[in-house]
Design an enzyme around this catalytic site. Structure first.
Site, PDB file in Angstrom:
ATOM      1  N   LYS A  67       0.829  -1.220   0.000  1.00  0.00           N
ATOM      2  CA  LYS A  67       0.000   0.000   0.000  1.00  0.00           C
ATOM      3  C   LYS A  67       0.853   1.255   0.000  1.00  0.00           C
ATOM      4  O   LYS A  67       1.857   1.341   0.707  1.00  0.00           O
ATOM      5  CB  LYS A  67      -0.900  -0.016   1.243  1.00  0.00           C
ATOM      6  N   ARG A 111     -10.367   1.586   6.756  1.00  0.00           N
ATOM      7  CA  ARG A 111      -9.829   0.587   7.686  1.00  0.00           C
ATOM      8  C   ARG A 111      -9.437   1.258   8.993  1.00  0.00           C
ATOM      9  O   ARG A 111      -9.554   0.672  10.073  1.00  0.00           O
ATOM     10  CB  ARG A 111      -8.708  -0.221   7.068  1.00  0.00           C
ATOM     11  N   GLN A 139     -10.976  11.693   7.613  1.00  0.00           N
ATOM     12  CA  GLN A 139     -10.949  10.691   8.668  1.00  0.00           C
ATOM     13  C   GLN A 139     -11.897  11.048   9.802  1.00  0.00           C
ATOM     14  O   GLN A 139     -12.550  10.173  10.371  1.00  0.00           O
ATOM     15  CB  GLN A 139      -9.532  10.500   9.200  1.00  0.00           C
ATOM     16  N   GLY A 222      -4.430  10.306  14.641  1.00  0.00           N
ATOM     17  CA  GLY A 222      -3.716  11.256  13.792  1.00  0.00           C
ATOM     18  C   GLY A 222      -2.213  11.114  13.774  1.00  0.00           C
ATOM     19  O   GLY A 222      -1.562  11.418  12.769  1.00  0.00           O
ATOM     20  N   ALA A 223      -1.625  10.669  14.884  1.00  0.00           N
ATOM     21  CA  ALA A 223      -0.161  10.639  14.989  1.00  0.00           C
ATOM     22  C   ALA A 223       0.398   9.370  14.363  1.00  0.00           C
ATOM     23  O   ALA A 223       0.870   8.460  15.042  1.00  0.00           O
ATOM     24  CB  ALA A 223       0.259  10.764  16.450  1.00  0.00           C
ATOM     25  N   ASP A 224       0.353   9.333  13.031  1.00  0.00           N
ATOM     26  CA  ASP A 224       0.746   8.122  12.307  1.00  0.00           C
ATOM     27  C   ASP A 224       2.129   8.223  11.685  1.00  0.00           C
ATOM     28  O   ASP A 224       2.499   7.419  10.835  1.00  0.00           O
ATOM     29  CB  ASP A 224      -0.285   7.807  11.223  1.00  0.00           C
ATOM     30  N   LYS A 228       4.384  13.769  14.829  1.00  0.00           N
ATOM     31  CA  LYS A 228       2.974  14.112  15.026  1.00  0.00           C
ATOM     32  C   LYS A 228       2.559  13.834  16.467  1.00  0.00           C
ATOM     33  O   LYS A 228       3.034  12.885  17.095  1.00  0.00           O
ATOM     34  CB  LYS A 228       2.084  13.331  14.063  1.00  0.00           C
TER      35      LYS A 228
END
Length: 315
Positions: A67, A111, A139, A222-224, A228
């Site tokens: 991905k 997902r 999101q 959010g902190a991906d 972040k």
């Protein structure tokens, strides 16, 4: 190789089956039955963007997935979506590409939203007074759509950085049947809501510990990526239950990493979502506990959602 468009995927994906597949994926990942190579991450500071490449193979599966997901956060001012991307599903027996999912980031979004739905089902307090949403983007919308399946609460308070974004989100949520309050002050969200989802690309804490009421559940998505942060590290340390999608990944970045680096929590306090789903660790035990789920996004989710999408369209 078959090519599927975003519209085809959205119209045919079986969401209830996808939830089941994601739960199976989290359990398999926690049990060490998933190959997940290191994430490739790119940062495009000048463009306020980032990109990650994730891949996974679930033991026993006929397929594996690669991905590419992008987030360019100035895109809305250019008339474009913030998120984009695609997934490729390949045969695990021949290596041949089977399908290209030109989902424009939708599968990644759904997902993640479904993982938020799973987290809320397992850990939200029995009586949800109000749902709090930090963020007004794709999101943040998807999370609210999915929460409707696990709570009867139809009152929300949403925080955003711009009045235009808040008004657009209010119109969206009202259309779903929610009573909506908007705010530019994140403290208002914490004081009104006991089920909170943070879904922004923030690089500084938005939610402080002293604002959050006892009994609150927080799902942080959010902190991906490195740098972040949406939650004050003291808030993470205050949580009675800390659940993560991946202990390793969340220790590297995500909300948990900041509290770990500050010495406010230890890795022994963490448990993976797959362990919770498998009944190997405790969830919420009373409605005074603060629970936190940190979702940084694990490639097994991509493998499971893409194979589910392929099955839905071939079936």
């Amino acid at each position: 190789m078959k090519i599927f468009s975003k519209e085809q995927i959205i119209s045919q994906l079986n969401l209830e089956l996808a939830v089941k597949r994601l739960e199976e994926g989290f359990i398999a990942f926690c049990a060490g039955k998933v190959q997940v190579p290191p994430v490739q991450a790119f940062a495009f500071t000048a463009a306020n963007g980032d990109c990650c490449v994730k891949s996974a193979y679930v033991e026993g599966s006929d397929t594996f997935t690669v991905k590419v997901s992008t987030g360019f956060y100035d895109n809305p001012s250019k008339g474009l979506e913030s998120n984009d991307g695609l997934m490729m599903v390949l045969s695990a027996t021949t290596g041949q590409p089977l399908a290209l999912m030109q989902d424009e980031g939708w599968l990644t979004g759904i997902r993640t939203a479904l993982a938020g739905r799973i987290a809320a089902r397992l850990l939200a307090p029995k009586n949800v007074q109000a749902i709090g949403i930090l963020g007004t983007g794709m999101q943040a919308r998807m999370q609210l759509e999915q929460l409707g399946a696990v709570t009867t609460c139809r009152k929300i308070i949403v925080w955003g950085r711009s009045d235009a974004g808040l008004e657009a989100y209010k119109a969206f949520a009202t259309g779903l049947g929610y009573q909506v309050q908007t705010t530019r002050n994140a403290a208002d969200v914490a004081r009104a809501a006991n089920l909170i989802v943070s879904a922004t690309p923030s690089r500084e804490p938005l939610l402080k510990s002293e604002w959050v009421q006892p009994g609150t559940h927080i799902t942080a998505v959010g902190a991906d990526a490195a740098g972040k942060q949406e939650l004050d590290a003291a808030l993470v340390a205050r949580a009675d239950r800390i659940i993560v999608d991946s202990i390793y990944q969340c220790s590297q970045y995500g909300e948990i990493s900041h509290a770990l680096k500050a010495g406010l929590i230890s890795e022994s306090q963490l448990a993976e979502l797959g362990a919770l789903l498998a009944g190997k660790v405790r969830g919420r035990e009373n409605d005074d506990q603060i629970t936190l789920v940190d979702l940084t996004g694990v490639a097994v989710q991509d493998a499971q959602i893409s194979s589910c999408a392929l099955a839905s369209m071939q079936g």
